[in-house]
Design a protein around this motif. Structure first.
Motif, PDB file in Angstrom:
ATOM      1  N   THR A  45      66.490  -6.057  36.577  1.00 32.77           N
ATOM      2  CA  THR A  45      67.612  -5.662  38.315  1.00 32.77           C
ATOM      3  C   THR A  45      67.598  -4.123  38.130  1.00 32.77           C
ATOM      4  OG1 THR A  45      67.483  -7.687  39.018  1.00 32.77           O
ATOM      5  CG2 THR A  45      68.836  -5.967  39.713  1.00 32.77           C
ATOM      6  N   THR A  46      68.756  -3.959  36.690  1.00 31.50           N
ATOM      7  CA  THR A  46      69.689  -2.748  35.942  1.00 31.50           C
ATOM      8  C   THR A  46      67.844  -2.150  35.962  1.00 31.50           C
ATOM      9  OG1 THR A  46      71.202  -3.986  35.775  1.00 31.50           O
ATOM     10  CG2 THR A  46      71.492  -1.896  34.715  1.00 31.50           C
ATOM     11  N   ASP A  47      67.548  -2.184  35.609  1.00 37.52           N
ATOM     12  CA  ASP A  47      66.224  -1.309  35.124  1.00 37.52           C
ATOM     13  C   ASP A  47      65.623  -0.289  36.839  1.00 37.52           C
ATOM     14  OD1 ASP A  47      66.895  -1.146  32.420  1.00 37.52           O
ATOM     15  OD2 ASP A  47      65.119  -2.339  32.384  1.00 37.52           O
ATOM     16  N   GLY A 122      72.537  -5.136  41.233  1.00 41.25           N
ATOM     17  CA  GLY A 122      72.297  -6.107  40.273  1.00 41.25           C
ATOM     18  C   GLY A 122      73.478  -7.284  40.362  1.00 41.25           C
ATOM     19  N   GLU A 123      74.531  -6.564  39.640  1.00 45.97           N
ATOM     20  CA  GLU A 123      75.490  -7.808  39.562  1.00 45.97           C
ATOM     21  C   GLU A 123      76.296  -8.279  40.978  1.00 45.97           C
ATOM     22  OE1 GLU A 123      75.011  -5.206  37.336  1.00 45.97           O
ATOM     23  OE2 GLU A 123      74.314  -5.857  35.452  1.00 45.97           O
ATOM     24  N   LEU A 124      76.813  -7.357  41.533  1.00 53.45           N
ATOM     25  CA  LEU A 124      77.386  -8.091  43.242  1.00 53.45           C
ATOM     26  C   LEU A 124      75.985  -9.819  43.307  1.00 53.45           C
ATOM     27  CD1 LEU A 124      78.735  -4.639  43.945  1.00 53.45           C
ATOM     28  CD2 LEU A 124      79.626  -6.674  43.087  1.00 53.45           C
ATOM     29  N   GLY A 201      78.693   1.287  31.445  1.00 53.35           N
ATOM     30  CA  GLY A 201      77.862   1.987  30.093  1.00 53.35           C
ATOM     31  C   GLY A 201      76.840   1.190  30.034  1.00 53.35           C
ATOM     32  N   ARG A 202      75.656   1.268  30.090  1.00 54.91           N
ATOM     33  CA  ARG A 202      74.602  -0.051  30.207  1.00 54.91           C
ATOM     34  C   ARG A 202      74.865  -1.215  28.946  1.00 54.91           C
ATOM     35  NH1 ARG A 202      69.194   0.305  32.540  1.00 54.91           N
ATOM     36  NH2 ARG A 202      69.540  -1.605  32.186  1.00 54.91           N
ATOM     37  N   GLU A 203      73.398  -2.146  29.251  1.00 54.13           N
ATOM     38  CA  GLU A 203      74.700  -3.407  28.273  1.00 54.13           C
ATOM     39  C   GLU A 203      76.308  -3.577  28.336  1.00 54.13           C
ATOM     40  OE1 GLU A 203      71.766  -5.157  28.310  1.00 54.13           O
ATOM     41  OE2 GLU A 203      70.858  -3.291  28.535  1.00 54.13           O
ATOM     42  N   GLY A 204      76.560  -3.060  29.220  1.00 56.27           N
ATOM     43  CA  GLY A 204      78.106  -3.406  29.592  1.00 56.27           C
ATOM     44  C   GLY A 204      78.955  -5.095  29.334  1.00 56.27           C
TER      45      GLY A 204
HETATM   46  N1  ASP Z   1      73.037  -5.100  34.278  1.00 56.64           N
HETATM   47  C1  ASP Z   1      73.260  -4.064  33.357  1.00 56.64           C
HETATM   48  C2  ASP Z   1      72.083  -3.136  32.375  1.00 56.64           C
HETATM   49  O1  ASP Z   1      71.652  -3.559  32.367  1.00 56.64           O
HETATM   50  C3  ASP Z   1      74.858  -4.785  32.635  1.00 56.64           C
HETATM   51  C4  ASP Z   1      74.631  -5.373  31.412  1.00 56.64           C
HETATM   52  O2  ASP Z   1      72.928  -6.357  31.261  1.00 56.64           O
HETATM   53  O3  ASP Z   1      75.504  -5.849  30.376  1.00 56.64           O
HETATM   54  O4  ASP Z   1      72.395  -2.194  31.900  1.00 56.64           O
END
Ligand code: ASP
Ligand code: MG
Length: 425
Positions: A45-47, A122-124, A201-204
Motif C-alpha cells: 500500500t505505501t508504495d 495506509g496504516e490508519l 522515514g520509509r520502513e519506520g
Molecule cells: N508502511 C511504511 C513503509 O512501507 C512503514 C513501514 O512499513 O514500516 O515504508
C-alpha cells in the motif's frame, strides 16, 4: 503501571485476508492487557500511495491508483467481515478523506509536507481492519491514533522524535488503556507540535515499536517477519546462512549500519540504552524460537556478511591543502544529515574523505556551491558494498582474488569492507 510488551507486524504479514487471520491467531495466543500492537500498511500500500502522491504532485491523474487501493482493502474485508459490518462504512470514509487530502491545496506547503499528509492512510486503514477483526472474534481491543503518541519535529518525511514529549503523551493517552485492554496502533506516523502528521522515514514502523517500548518501559519488543530470525547473511545469496539464536545489541546495530535490511537502523539504539530485549520471530512459524537481540557481550563471534547494492562511492578531496587535516569534513557530514544520506562506510585521510552511501533521491544528490568550492568531488555509482564482520582469513582471500574491480578496502581486526564494481552474487 502495567509493564507492556510491544508487537510489530509489517506489510507482508497483512497482505491478504488469510494473513490477517494468521495474525489474529498469533495475537490470541498472546492476548493480555498491556499488549501494544504496531502495524504497517497492508502489503504494498505505501508504495502505491507514494506513486499517487507523485502523480498528484505533478498534476497527473491518480484516481485509478486510489480506486485500486480501495478495492484491494474492501476485498480483504469481504473475506473477513459480515456484509452489514461497520467496517464497510469506516473504510470508504477513510478513502473519502484520503482523496480529499490528495486533491487539496496542501500541495502549496511543499512536497514533503504533502507526502506526509497522504502516506499514513495506509496504516490508519490497516489498523482499523485489524482492530475491528479482533473485536469481531471476541478479542476486545482499542484503536489508538499513533499521532497522539509519537511527538516529532516538523522535518517531514524523516521526522525526529521528541522523546520527552512522546513519553508524556504515552503516559497520558496509553498507560490507562493498557491496564484493561490491548491497543492496536500505527507504525511510521507521528505528529509535530501543531498536530500536523509527520512520518519517520520509509520502513519506520520498527522504529515506532522501539519508541513506544522506551516510552512505556516495555518488557520486550517482538518484530514478526517472514524470516526465521536474523541470519548471518542473505539466504538468497548465501544458502548456508545460519540463524542467530542470540545477538548482542552492538552487533545488531552494526549490521543495520552496514546496510542489513533486517530491522530499521534506528530501532536498536534506544532499546539497547534501556536494555529492552528485541525478539525477531517468524509469523509463518510462530512456535519457532527466532532471534533475541539483547546484552550478550560474550557470545561467540560468528562471521556476518552484509551485501548492499546500488551504492555510491563519493570521494571528497580538499582543494586548498593549507586546510588539510580533516577539519572541514564536518561540512560533509552536516550535508549528509540534511540530505538524509544513508552512509554505510566512511574512510578518511588528512585530505580525503570517502563515503559509501545508498544512492540518494535525485533531490538529495545536490551538492551546494560551498562544498564544490572546497572539495574536488568524485561521485561513482552502481557499486556494491560487501561487509564481513568477524571475518575469517579465507573470506579475506576470497573477495580479494575475485576479478571484482575493487574500488576500496577497509579493514579492522573485526570487520572487513570492500566496495566492488562487479558483484555477481
Ligand atoms: N508502511 C511504511 C513503509 O512501507 C512503514 C513501514 O512499513 O514500516 O515504508
Ligand atoms: Mg510498509
Amino acid at each position: 503501571m502495567i509493564q507492556p510488551f510491544i508487537f510489530k507486524f509489517g506489510g507482508a504479514s497483512i497482505q491478504d485476508s488469510d494473513s490477517f487471520i494468521r495474525i489474529v491467531e498469533i495475537l490470541k495466543a498472546h492476548w493480555h492487557n498491556g499488549l501494544v500492537v504496531v502495524v504497517s500498511a497492508a502489503g504494498d500500500t505505501t508504495d502505491h500511495l507514494e506513486n499517487s502522491i507523485h502523480l498528484a504532485w505533478n498534476n497527473q491523474p491518480y484516481g485509478e491508483t486510489i480506486d485500486a487501493l480501495e478495492e484491494y482493502h474492501l476485498g480483504i474485508c469481504s473475506a473477513l467481515f459480515p456484509e452489514d459490518h461497520a467496517i464497510y462504512r469506516q473504510l470508504p470514509n477513510d478513502f473519502v478523506k484520503l482523496r480529499k487530502t490528495l486533491a487539496s491545496e496542501r500541495k502549496l506547503e511543499g512536497y514533503a509536507y504533502f507526502y506526509d499528509q497522504v502516506i499514513g492512510y495506509g496504516e490508519l486503514i490497516s489498523t482499523r481492519i485489524l482492530q475491528e477483526l479482533l473485536c469481531l472474534k471476541g478479542n476486545y481491543c482499542i484503536w489508538q491514533d499513533a499521532r497522539e503518541l509519537i511527538a516529532t519535529d516538523s522535518n517531514y518525511k524523516m521526522a525526529n522524535v521528541d522523546w520527552v514529549m512522546t513519553m508524556q503523551r504515552c503516559r497520558k493517552y496509553l498507560a490507562d488503556k493498557l491496564e484493561t485492554f490491548p491497543v492496536i496502533t500505527q507504525g511510521f506516523i507521528g505528529s509535530d507540535w501543531q498536530g500536523t502528521t509527520t512520518t519517520l522515514g520509509r520502513e519506520g514502523s520498527d522504529f515506532t515499536a522501539a519508541i513506544l517500548a522506551v516510552s512505556l518501559g516495555a518488557k520486550s519488543v517482538t518484530i514478526w517477519k517472514d524470516v526465521a530470525g536474523i541470519l548471518n547473511g542473505d539466504p538468497d545469496l548465501f544458502p548456508d546462512a545460519v540463524k542467530f539464536d542470540y545477538l548482542d545489541f552492538e552487533e545488531a546495530a552494526e549490521m543495520t549500519y552496514f546496510g542489513a535490511k533486517v530491522i530499521h537502523p534506528k530501532t536498536i539504539k534506544p532499546l539497547a540504552k534501556q536494555k529492552i530485549p528485541l525478539h525477531v520471530k517468524s509469523f509463518l512459524d510462530p512456535a519457532s524460537s527466532g532471534t533475541v537481540i539483547g546484552s550478550f557481550e560474550d557470545h561467540p563471534k560468528i562471521p556476518i556478511t552484509v551485501i548492499r547494492k546500488d551504492q555510491v562511492l563519493a570521494t571528497f578531496r580538499i582543494k586548498d591543502l593549507s586546510k588539510a587535516g580533516g577539519f572541514h569534513f564536518h561540512e560533509l557530514f552536516e550535508l549528509g544529515k540534511k540530505s538524509n544520506w544513508t552512509i554505510h562506510l566512511t574512510q578518511g585521510s588528512a585530505v580525503t574523505l570517502k563515503l559509501v552511501l545508498d544512492k540518494p533521491d535525485p533531490a538529495n544528490e545536490f551538492l551546494p556551491k560551498s562544498i564544490l568550492e572546497n572539495f574536488h568531488v568524485l561521485w561513482q555509482e552502481g557499486l556494491t558494498l560487501v561487509t564481513v564482520k568477524n571475518y575469517l582469513p579465507e573470506q579475506e582471500k576470497m573477495y580479494e582474488t575475485e576479478s571484482a574491480g575493487i574500488h576500496l578496502v577497509q579493514k579492522s581486526p573485526a570487520t572487513m569492507q570492500l566496495v566492488l564494481a562487479n558483484w555477481e552474487g
